[in-house]
Design a protein around this motif. Structure first.
Motif, PDB file in Angstrom:
ATOM      1  N   GLY A  29       0.816  -1.209   0.000  1.00 26.96           N
ATOM      2  CA  GLY A  29       0.000   0.000   0.000  1.00 26.96           C
ATOM      3  C   GLY A  29       0.846   1.253   0.000  1.00 26.96           C
ATOM      4  O   GLY A  29       0.558   2.216  -0.721  1.00 26.96           O
ATOM      5  N   VAL A  30       1.913   1.256   0.792  1.00 24.97           N
ATOM      6  CA  VAL A  30       2.816   2.411   0.833  1.00 24.97           C
ATOM      7  C   VAL A  30       3.502   2.603  -0.522  1.00 24.97           C
ATOM      8  O   VAL A  30       3.646   3.723  -1.016  1.00 24.97           O
ATOM      9  CB  VAL A  30       3.867   2.230   1.955  1.00 24.97           C
ATOM     10  N   TYR A  31       3.896   1.486  -1.144  1.00 18.66           N
ATOM     11  CA  TYR A  31       4.565   1.552  -2.448  1.00 18.66           C
ATOM     12  C   TYR A  31       3.638   2.188  -3.490  1.00 18.66           C
ATOM     13  O   TYR A  31       4.039   3.068  -4.252  1.00 18.66           O
ATOM     14  CB  TYR A  31       4.983   0.151  -2.878  1.00 18.66           C
ATOM     15  N   PHE A  32       2.378   1.755  -3.526  1.00 20.68           N
ATOM     16  CA  PHE A  32       1.427   2.320  -4.482  1.00 20.68           C
ATOM     17  C   PHE A  32       1.142   3.781  -4.173  1.00 20.68           C
ATOM     18  O   PHE A  32       0.923   4.589  -5.076  1.00 20.68           O
ATOM     19  CB  PHE A  32       0.129   1.512  -4.464  1.00 20.68           C
ATOM     20  N   PHE A  33       1.118   4.116  -2.872  1.00 20.24           N
ATOM     21  CA  PHE A  33       0.857   5.499  -2.483  1.00 20.24           C
ATOM     22  C   PHE A  33       1.964   6.415  -3.015  1.00 20.24           C
ATOM     23  O   PHE A  33       1.711   7.511  -3.511  1.00 20.24           O
ATOM     24  CB  PHE A  33       0.773   5.586  -0.949  1.00 20.24           C
ATOM     25  N   ASN A  43       7.415   6.082 -20.094  1.00 23.25           N
ATOM     26  CA  ASN A  43       8.174   4.876 -19.789  1.00 23.25           C
ATOM     27  C   ASN A  43       7.210   3.749 -19.471  1.00 23.25           C
ATOM     28  O   ASN A  43       6.550   3.743 -18.417  1.00 23.25           O
ATOM     29  CB  ASN A  43       9.117   5.134 -18.597  1.00 23.25           C
ATOM     30  N   VAL A  44       7.105   2.785 -20.396  1.00 26.17           N
ATOM     31  CA  VAL A  44       6.150   1.677 -20.224  1.00 26.17           C
ATOM     32  C   VAL A  44       6.527   0.832 -19.018  1.00 26.17           C
ATOM     33  O   VAL A  44       5.658   0.402 -18.247  1.00 26.17           O
ATOM     34  CB  VAL A  44       6.114   0.810 -21.503  1.00 26.17           C
ATOM     35  N   TRP A  45       7.820   0.592 -18.848  1.00 31.26           N
ATOM     36  CA  TRP A  45       8.258  -0.240 -17.718  1.00 31.26           C
ATOM     37  C   TRP A  45       7.872   0.393 -16.380  1.00 31.26           C
ATOM     38  O   TRP A  45       7.369  -0.269 -15.482  1.00 31.26           O
ATOM     39  CB  TRP A  45       9.765  -0.441 -17.785  1.00 31.26           C
ATOM     40  N   LEU A  46       8.101   1.710 -16.261  1.00 28.42           N
ATOM     41  CA  LEU A  46       7.767   2.397 -15.022  1.00 28.42           C
ATOM     42  C   LEU A  46       6.260   2.376 -14.773  1.00 28.42           C
ATOM     43  O   LEU A  46       5.813   2.297 -13.630  1.00 28.42           O
ATOM     44  CB  LEU A  46       8.277   3.840 -15.086  1.00 28.42           C
ATOM     45  N   PRO A  50       4.789  -1.781 -11.096  1.00 29.58           N
ATOM     46  CA  PRO A  50       4.147  -2.180  -9.833  1.00 29.58           C
ATOM     47  C   PRO A  50       3.264  -3.418  -9.995  1.00 29.58           C
ATOM     48  O   PRO A  50       3.277  -4.308  -9.141  1.00 29.58           O
ATOM     49  CB  PRO A  50       3.323  -0.948  -9.448  1.00 29.58           C
ATOM     50  N   TYR A  51       2.497  -3.465 -11.091  1.00 32.22           N
ATOM     51  CA  TYR A  51       1.601  -4.602 -11.299  1.00 32.22           C
ATOM     52  C   TYR A  51       2.396  -5.872 -11.592  1.00 32.22           C
ATOM     53  O   TYR A  51       2.007  -6.971 -11.167  1.00 32.22           O
ATOM     54  CB  TYR A  51       0.642  -4.287 -12.449  1.00 32.22           C
ATOM     55  N   PHE A  52       3.511  -5.717 -12.300  1.00 30.46           N
ATOM     56  CA  PHE A  52       4.354  -6.871 -12.603  1.00 30.46           C
ATOM     57  C   PHE A  52       4.974  -7.432 -11.314  1.00 30.46           C
ATOM     58  O   PHE A  52       4.991  -8.654 -11.094  1.00 30.46           O
ATOM     59  CB  PHE A  52       5.457  -6.451 -13.586  1.00 30.46           C
ATOM     60  N   LEU A  53       5.443  -6.546 -10.451  1.00 33.02           N
ATOM     61  CA  LEU A  53       6.034  -6.980  -9.191  1.00 33.02           C
ATOM     62  C   LEU A  53       5.008  -7.650  -8.287  1.00 33.02           C
ATOM     63  O   LEU A  53       5.301  -8.652  -7.623  1.00 33.02           O
ATOM     64  CB  LEU A  53       6.675  -5.789  -8.467  1.00 33.02           C
ATOM     65  N   ILE A  54       3.791  -7.123  -8.275  1.00 31.52           N
ATOM     66  CA  ILE A  54       2.737  -7.720  -7.441  1.00 31.52           C
ATOM     67  C   ILE A  54       2.381  -9.106  -7.968  1.00 31.52           C
ATOM     68  O   ILE A  54       2.147 -10.048  -7.200  1.00 31.52           O
ATOM     69  CB  ILE A  54       1.499  -6.803  -7.406  1.00 31.52           C
ATOM     70  N   ALA A  55       2.330  -9.241  -9.301  1.00 30.57           N
ATOM     71  CA  ALA A  55       2.025 -10.549  -9.879  1.00 30.57           C
ATOM     72  C   ALA A  55       3.087 -11.575  -9.499  1.00 30.57           C
ATOM     73  O   ALA A  55       2.772 -12.721  -9.140  1.00 30.57           O
ATOM     74  CB  ALA A  55       1.918 -10.429 -11.399  1.00 30.57           C
ATOM     75  N   LEU A  56       4.362 -11.165  -9.580  1.00 29.71           N
ATOM     76  CA  LEU A  56       5.441 -12.067  -9.160  1.00 29.71           C
ATOM     77  C   LEU A  56       5.332 -12.425  -7.681  1.00 29.71           C
ATOM     78  O   LEU A  56       5.541 -13.578  -7.284  1.00 29.71           O
ATOM     79  CB  LEU A  56       6.803 -11.415  -9.439  1.00 29.71           C
ATOM     80  N   LEU A  57       4.989 -11.426  -6.854  1.00 31.25           N
ATOM     81  CA  LEU A  57       4.857 -11.668  -5.420  1.00 31.25           C
ATOM     82  C   LEU A  57       3.733 -12.655  -5.125  1.00 31.25           C
ATOM     83  O   LEU A  57       3.886 -13.573  -4.308  1.00 31.25           O
ATOM     84  CB  LEU A  57       4.604 -10.341  -4.698  1.00 31.25           C
TER      85      LEU A  57
END
Length: 501
Positions: A29-33, A43-46, A50-57
């Motif tokens: 939540g803090v990261y998204f905030f 920048n497509v990667w930027l 966040p969604y890519f990292l959450i999916a991996l998590l």
């Protein structure tokens, strides 16, 4: 067969996923905030990172949860509960039956429809922060069968034969009902539970997780200006917050203590409680070290009290020690009748020896002096509204008077009763053979007035159980001499306290 390794119910995977998500939800939540205020530009990667990292998590959590379920097995063999588990390193935990004090059950809304329970294994050597072992989800009838098998093995020394159809109602339906909370008692208990402070502290702790991204210093400085110019508005805001916290505490207590029932099953006290999460706690009578009757400021005028115990071998401490509560609320005069069958060694006294008159000022003088200094500081900082803190001086003085009136003691045979007050009035019943140590202390000021302090300690999770200050020195010496070990009778008491030794 119990000797063959068994896995927990597959719902353990879901429960492990939920637990893992709860542990990372605030950092995410803090990261998204923080990311919300970033400019991703083109920048497509930027933009999608966040969604890519959450999916991996989530994939990692799902995979590790499945592996934990596969690698977690349990079995009963050679009078031991054997558990093997581990994510990358396989761990083995063998718990001998004689070390197991109780198997406590809990059922959440996910367990109940499937007939499952979570089993918490408590041992005499368990730590104060975590259980010896947890079995997250097993069939209720199987958990009951294991508990019965352990009890029979401990009493006979041999592992009993397993039954094809275990008695699933062993603990919850059999035994003598000592107490069952009524709807009226539950509502009164919930409304006077006094847990608003716990709710506020929990909200403050949650808000503290965002200290790095919320400008707390700036907010505090602005609030200080508002306090000086809008005292009435702030007062109403605080009252509204306290009222909401009280409502939440009422709902919390109502759900947690719903259908609270105390049973005596053989030589164990079995407690069941809870609406959304049903918990079953077992307390062996021989492990009870002290009995405490507590009367809060809101309940004492109506003649109500609660009963809790200090017992050896427990390992789980929640924020309100709910697992130690024998009776959440009842008329005080009813306590001896309700507990006579289960705790026959205790004698409930009504006449006590009080602290002497000359000790009265010692209960409020220091506290009143400290509050006077605080009032002066508040008056200077928040003039003229800070003058209202003068009321706190009066409350502190009244608190000291109440503490003086509560201070008392009583000796009856092998039983010591101590009564004292923090905010609540507590009456503690101790058997001589359960007291680990008793301290008799006199400071310089007490010595001039011929006063003394008595403190007792028992073998429990908390240790210290009762302290009564400013008693008559002769009375305190009598209590101390009563406790002093003498010849073989003291040795018999110690053997009774530690029957396994």
């Amino acid at each position: 067969m119990m000797s063959e390794p068994k896995r927990l119910h597959p719902i353990m995977i879901l429960l492990t996923i939920i637990k893992s998500i709860k542990e990372v939800i605030i950092p995410i939540g803090v990261y998204f905030f923080i990311f919300f205020f970033k400019d991703p530009s083109d920048n497509v990667w930027l933009r999608w990172s966040p969604y890519f990292l959450i999916a991996l998590l989530l994939l990692f959590i799902l995979g590790t949860s499945f592996i934990k379920w596969v690698r977690y097995t349990y079995r009963i063999e050679h009078n031991e509960l054997r558990i093997e588990h581990g994510l990358f390193v396989k761990k083995k935990r063998y718990i001998p039956f004689e070390r197991i004090q109780s198997l406590d059950f809990s059922e959440t809304i996910l367990h109940r429809p499937l007939g499952l329970v979570k089993v918490t294994v408590e041992t005499a050597a368990g730590s104060a922060d975590e259980a010896e072992a947890d079995m997250t989800a097993i069939k209720k009838e199987e958990a009951t069968a294991i508990r019965k098998m352990i009890a029979e093995a401990k009493s006979t020394g041999e592992l009993p034969e397993e039954r094809e159809n275990p008695d699933t109602e062993e603990t919850e339906e059999k035994g003598l009902i000592l107490y069952k909370i009524t709807r009226k008692q539950l509502l009164f208990f919930a409304s006077t539970s006094g847990r608003a402070g716990v709710i506020i502290a929990a909200i403050a702790a949650f808000a503290g997780q965002f200290a790095d991204v919320i400008p707390l210093d700036k907010i505090f400085n602005e609030m200080a200006d508002i306090v000086k110019t809008g005292f009435l508005f702030i007062s109403l805001l605080v009252l509204a917050a306290l009222f909401i916290a009280w409502l939440l505490s009422v709902a919390w207590a109502y759900l947690k203590y719903n259908d609270f029932t105390l049973r005596l099953v053989d030589d164990e006290l079995v407690i069941t409680r809870g609406l959304l999460e049903k918990r079953t706690t077992t307390i062996p009578v021989r492990r009870i070290q002290a009995l405490k009757i507590s009367e809060s400021l809101f309940r004492q005028p109506f003649g109500y009290a609660s009963v809790s115990v200090e017992y050896a071998g427990g390992s789980i401490i929640d924020e309100n020690k709910a697992d130690d509560v024998l009776i959440p609320i009842v008329k005080k005069r009813e306590i001896p009748r309700l507990l006579q069958a289960g705790l026959s060694d205790y004698r409930f006294e009504e006449e006590f020896h009080s602290a002497p008159k000359r000790a009265q000022r010692r209960y409020f003088f220091v506290k009143t002096l400290i509050m006077t200094l605080i009032t002066i500081g508040l008056s200077i900082w928040l003039w003229p509204y800070g003058l209202l803190a003068i009321l706190l001086i009066g409350l502190t003085w009244i608190w000291g008077i109440f503490q003086y009136r509560s201070a008392a003691w009583k000796l009856t045979g092998h039983q010591l009763v101590l009564r004292y007050r923090d905010i609540q009035q507590h009456t503690v019943y101790l058997q001589k053979n359960r007291i680990q140590s008793l301290d008799y202390s006199v400071n310089w000021f007490q010595k001039r007035a011929h006063l003394a302090t008595i403190a007792t300690f028992v073998m429990s999770r908390g240790g210290g159980v009762a302290v009564v200050k400013h008693l008559e020195a002769e009375d305190a010496r009598e209590i101390y001499n009563w406790y002093l070990p003498n010849t073989s009778s003291r040795q018999d008491d110690l053997k009774e306290q530690n029957p396994e030794s």
